[in-house]
Design a protein around this motif. Structure first.
Motif, mmCIF file in Angstrom:
data_model
loop_
_atom_site.group_PDB
_atom_site.id
_atom_site.type_symbol
_atom_site.label_atom_id
_atom_site.label_comp_id
_atom_site.label_asym_id
_atom_site.label_seq_id
_atom_site.Cartn_x
_atom_site.Cartn_y
_atom_site.Cartn_z
ATOM 1 N N TYR A 207 0.849 -1.191 0.000
ATOM 2 C CA TYR A 207 0.000 0.000 0.000
ATOM 3 C C TYR A 207 0.883 1.238 0.000
ATOM 4 O O TYR A 207 1.809 1.363 0.809
ATOM 5 C CB TYR A 207 -0.903 -0.003 1.234
ATOM 6 N N SER A 208 0.595 2.140 -0.914
ATOM 7 C CA SER A 208 1.318 3.414 -0.982
ATOM 8 C C SER A 208 0.355 4.519 -0.576
ATOM 9 O O SER A 208 -0.647 4.768 -1.267
ATOM 10 C CB SER A 208 1.842 3.647 -2.398
ATOM 11 N N MET A 209 0.626 5.158 0.552
ATOM 12 C CA MET A 209 -0.290 6.159 1.067
ATOM 13 C C MET A 209 -0.280 7.407 0.183
ATOM 14 O O MET A 209 0.784 7.986 -0.061
ATOM 15 C CB MET A 209 0.071 6.539 2.501
ATOM 16 N N PRO A 210 -1.426 7.839 -0.305
ATOM 17 C CA PRO A 210 -1.463 9.068 -1.111
ATOM 18 C C PRO A 210 -1.162 10.292 -0.250
ATOM 19 O O PRO A 210 -1.331 10.268 0.963
ATOM 20 C CB PRO A 210 -2.907 9.091 -1.634
ATOM 21 N N LEU A 211 -0.728 11.352 -0.915
ATOM 22 C CA LEU A 211 -0.368 12.577 -0.195
ATOM 23 C C LEU A 211 -1.538 13.545 -0.087
ATOM 24 O O LEU A 211 -1.442 14.538 0.633
ATOM 25 C CB LEU A 211 0.809 13.271 -0.900
ATOM 26 N N GLY A 212 -2.641 13.261 -0.770
ATOM 27 C CA GLY A 212 -3.774 14.173 -0.794
ATOM 28 C C GLY A 212 -4.741 13.965 0.356
ATOM 29 O O GLY A 212 -4.389 13.456 1.424
ATOM 30 N N GLY A 213 -5.993 14.356 0.089
ATOM 31 C CA GLY A 213 -7.018 14.309 1.134
ATOM 32 C C GLY A 213 -7.330 12.919 1.634
ATOM 33 O O GLY A 213 -7.805 12.753 2.758
ATOM 34 N N ASP A 214 -7.099 11.892 0.813
ATOM 35 C CA ASP A 214 -7.358 10.513 1.230
ATOM 36 C C ASP A 214 -6.186 9.883 1.969
ATOM 37 O O ASP A 214 -6.229 8.706 2.306
ATOM 38 C CB ASP A 214 -7.696 9.646 0.014
ATOM 39 N N GLY A 215 -5.123 10.660 2.195
ATOM 40 C CA GLY A 215 -3.949 10.113 2.860
ATOM 41 C C GLY A 215 -3.328 11.083 3.833
ATOM 42 O O GLY A 215 -3.952 11.484 4.830
ATOM 43 N N LEU A 216 -2.106 11.509 3.538
ATOM 44 C CA LEU A 216 -1.329 12.330 4.462
ATOM 45 C C LEU A 216 -2.009 13.663 4.766
ATOM 46 O O LEU A 216 -2.091 14.075 5.925
ATOM 47 C CB LEU A 216 0.067 12.566 3.889
ATOM 48 N N LEU A 217 -2.518 14.336 3.727
ATOM 49 C CA LEU A 217 -3.159 15.635 3.943
ATOM 50 C C LEU A 217 -4.393 15.506 4.825
ATOM 51 O O LEU A 217 -4.662 16.358 5.677
ATOM 52 C CB LEU A 217 -3.531 16.259 2.598
ATOM 53 N N GLY A 218 -5.146 14.421 4.637
ATOM 54 C CA GLY A 218 -6.315 14.199 5.478
ATOM 55 C C GLY A 218 -5.931 13.970 6.922
ATOM 56 O O GLY A 218 -6.604 14.467 7.847
ATOM 57 N N MET A 219 -4.848 13.231 7.156
ATOM 58 C CA MET A 219 -4.388 12.978 8.521
ATOM 59 C C MET A 219 -3.932 14.271 9.194
ATOM 60 O O MET A 219 -4.235 14.519 10.362
ATOM 61 C CB MET A 219 -3.262 11.946 8.497
ATOM 62 N N VAL A 220 -3.207 15.102 8.433
ATOM 63 C CA VAL A 220 -2.786 16.396 8.973
ATOM 64 C C VAL A 220 -3.999 17.266 9.266
ATOM 65 O O VAL A 220 -4.044 17.992 10.273
ATOM 66 C CB VAL A 220 -1.831 17.094 7.986
ATOM 67 N N GLY A 221 -5.012 17.187 8.396
ATOM 68 C CA GLY A 221 -6.222 17.959 8.610
ATOM 69 C C GLY A 221 -6.963 17.569 9.880
ATOM 70 O O GLY A 221 -7.459 18.427 10.618
ATOM 71 N N VAL A 222 -7.029 16.263 10.163
ATOM 72 C CA VAL A 222 -7.674 15.805 11.394
ATOM 73 C C VAL A 222 -6.909 16.282 12.617
ATOM 74 O O VAL A 222 -7.500 16.725 13.611
ATOM 75 C CB VAL A 222 -7.783 14.265 11.402
ATOM 76 N N ALA A 223 -5.573 16.223 12.545
ATOM 77 C CA ALA A 223 -4.761 16.732 13.651
ATOM 78 C C ALA A 223 -4.994 18.223 13.852
ATOM 79 O O ALA A 223 -5.113 18.696 14.987
ATOM 80 C CB ALA A 223 -3.282 16.448 13.382
ATOM 81 N N GLY A 224 -5.094 18.968 12.749
ATOM 82 C CA GLY A 224 -5.370 20.395 12.850
ATOM 83 C C GLY A 224 -6.740 20.677 13.442
ATOM 84 O O GLY A 224 -6.913 21.624 14.228
ATOM 85 N N LEU A 225 -7.730 19.854 13.082
ATOM 86 C CA LEU A 225 -9.064 20.006 13.661
ATOM 87 C C LEU A 225 -9.035 19.791 15.164
ATOM 88 O O LEU A 225 -9.668 20.538 15.930
ATOM 89 C CB LEU A 225 -10.026 19.014 12.997
ATOM 90 N N CYS A 226 -8.296 18.781 15.612
ATOM 91 C CA CYS A 226 -8.192 18.507 17.053
ATOM 92 C C CYS A 226 -7.540 19.676 17.784
ATOM 93 O O CYS A 226 -7.994 20.085 18.864
ATOM 94 C CB CYS A 226 -7.398 17.221 17.292
ATOM 95 N N VAL A 227 -6.479 20.231 17.200
ATOM 96 C CA VAL A 227 -5.813 21.392 17.812
ATOM 97 C C VAL A 227 -6.775 22.570 17.889
ATOM 98 O O VAL A 227 -6.853 23.271 18.912
ATOM 99 C CB VAL A 227 -4.548 21.765 17.008
ATOM 100 N N ALA A 228 -7.540 22.793 16.813
ATOM 101 C CA ALA A 228 -8.490 23.903 16.806
ATOM 102 C C ALA A 228 -9.580 23.720 17.859
ATOM 103 O O ALA A 228 -9.977 24.679 18.534
ATOM 104 C CB ALA A 228 -9.116 24.028 15.412
ATOM 105 N N LEU A 229 -10.068 22.495 18.013
ATOM 106 C CA LEU A 229 -11.111 22.229 19.013
ATOM 107 C C LEU A 229 -10.596 22.463 20.432
ATOM 108 O O LEU A 229 -11.305 23.010 21.277
ATOM 109 C CB LEU A 229 -11.616 20.801 18.861
#
Length: 344
Positions: free
Chosen positions: A304-326
């Motif tokens: 499995y090669s993790m994509p860098l976009g919203g379905d992969g790395l960018l999405g994971m960073v986005g969830v972390a950012g959401l948690c920080v914002a909350l």
């Protein structure tokens, strides 16, 4: 000389990294809901009351972020409406469409009542919140366990380990997030010591669960254990992953055992809390993303090669950012209720 080419088709992962984020956050949320429910009934200025603000902060973050990751994992968020338009009570995913919003609503209500200082109403809400929490623990584990085509998933040990590791991650996030509360609301050394003891109990339960699974498998009663042994023997990537998980888990357990006198050091609690949360996240990554690399039929291993976009790395960073914002919004909201700091 005859040359034979072996062609392996490329299969997309059915469960994207969004699923890892969802199961990680919902595990934390169920642990935070149970911890909050216990702390609500603590005596005034007692250990449980001193842990209550931290439990509420962890609950606020995880209970709101978890359904966001769940909707993203549906690939097409509009599909969520289909669960209500075509209700199928025999499907765990369909039941989850009812259980999850109920759980999130009760969590948000519990947090709001704490911010308003309504302790009597919080205690009245506890039975409903506990019942809803247990339903989420059952639903989130069962929707994985029912997949019979994956022996590593189709076992009772999966929901048990998901619950225990998720609650251990709750302890880890509590160690990380308490420092963001105002000084008056931060737990003291005794409260942190009680949180560490809870982590030890959960870690011990995880070890017992793993040993029981291994003994049950060696007795020939667990196909999931047999497959895990085969993966360990035949695939170096799985061997490294399993050995690394065992070493990391042992390090976290040792850190809990030796942390009795170091809890006053914020750096130590930060590292310990991050390690506890990371171990739960890594378990889910191996469970959902790693297992999908094992063919249901035939031999080999799908890489499995993790994509860098919203379905992969960018999405994971986005969830972390959401948690920080909350967390930032929740701590800022305390400034709107100065009486909460004075009476908590």
């Amino acid at each position: 000389m005859q040359i034979i080419e072996l062609l392996t088709p490329a299969y997309e992962a059915a469960w994207l990294p969004w699923a890892v984020q969802y199961f990680f956050l919902v595990g934390i949320a169920t642990g935070a809901a149970l911890l909050t429910s216990v702390c609500v009934f603590g005596p005034a200025n007692g250990l449980r009351q001193r842990l209550l603000p931290t439990a509420v902060l962890v609950l606020t973050m995880s209970a709101i972020a978890a359904p966001v990751a769940l909707l993203a994992d549906l690939h097409q968020p509009a599909r969520f409406w289909h669960f209500y338009a075509h209700l199928t009570p025999w499907s765990w995913m369909s039941l989850g469409a009812i259980l999850m919003p109920t759980f999130v609503g009760l969590c948000v209500l519990m947090c709001a009542l704490w911010w308003l200082g309504k302790h009597k109403l919080m205690r009245a809400l506890v039975p409903l919140l506990v019942l809803s929490t247990l339903s989420i623990v059952l639903y989130s584990g069962a929707e994985v366990m029912v997949v019979r085509s994956r022996p590593l998933w189709s076992t009772l040990w999966v929901p048990i380990n998901l619950a225990l590791s998720g609650w251990l991650a709750t302890v880890g996030m509590a160690f990380v997030l308490y420092r963001f509360l105002p000084i008056k609301l931060q737990p003291d050394f005794a409260a942190l010591h009680g949180l560490r003891n809870l982590g030890l109990v959960l870690a011990t339960a995880l070890v017992v669960s793993a040993l029981t699974w291994a003994i049950y498998g060696m007795a020939g009663h667990s196909p999931s254990f047999d497959l895990a042994v085969r993966l360990f023997q035949e695939f170096p990537v799985w061997r490294i992953s399993m050995l690394g998980s065992a070493v990391f888990g042992a390090a976290v357990l040792v850190a809990l055992l030796r942390g009795q006198r170091r809890l006053s050091a914020k750096g130590y609690t930060l590292v310990l809390g991050t390690g506890l949360a990371a171990s739960a996240w890594a378990f889910r990554w191996a469970l959902f993303m790693g297992v999908q690399g094992v063919p249901k039929f035939g031999a080999g291993l799908y890489l499995y090669s993790m994509p860098l976009g919203g379905d992969g790395l960018l999405g994971m960073v986005g969830v972390a950012g959401l948690c920080v914002a909350l967390v930032a919004i929740a701590t800022w909201a305390l400034e709107l209720f100065p009486q909460r700091q004075a009476t908590a």
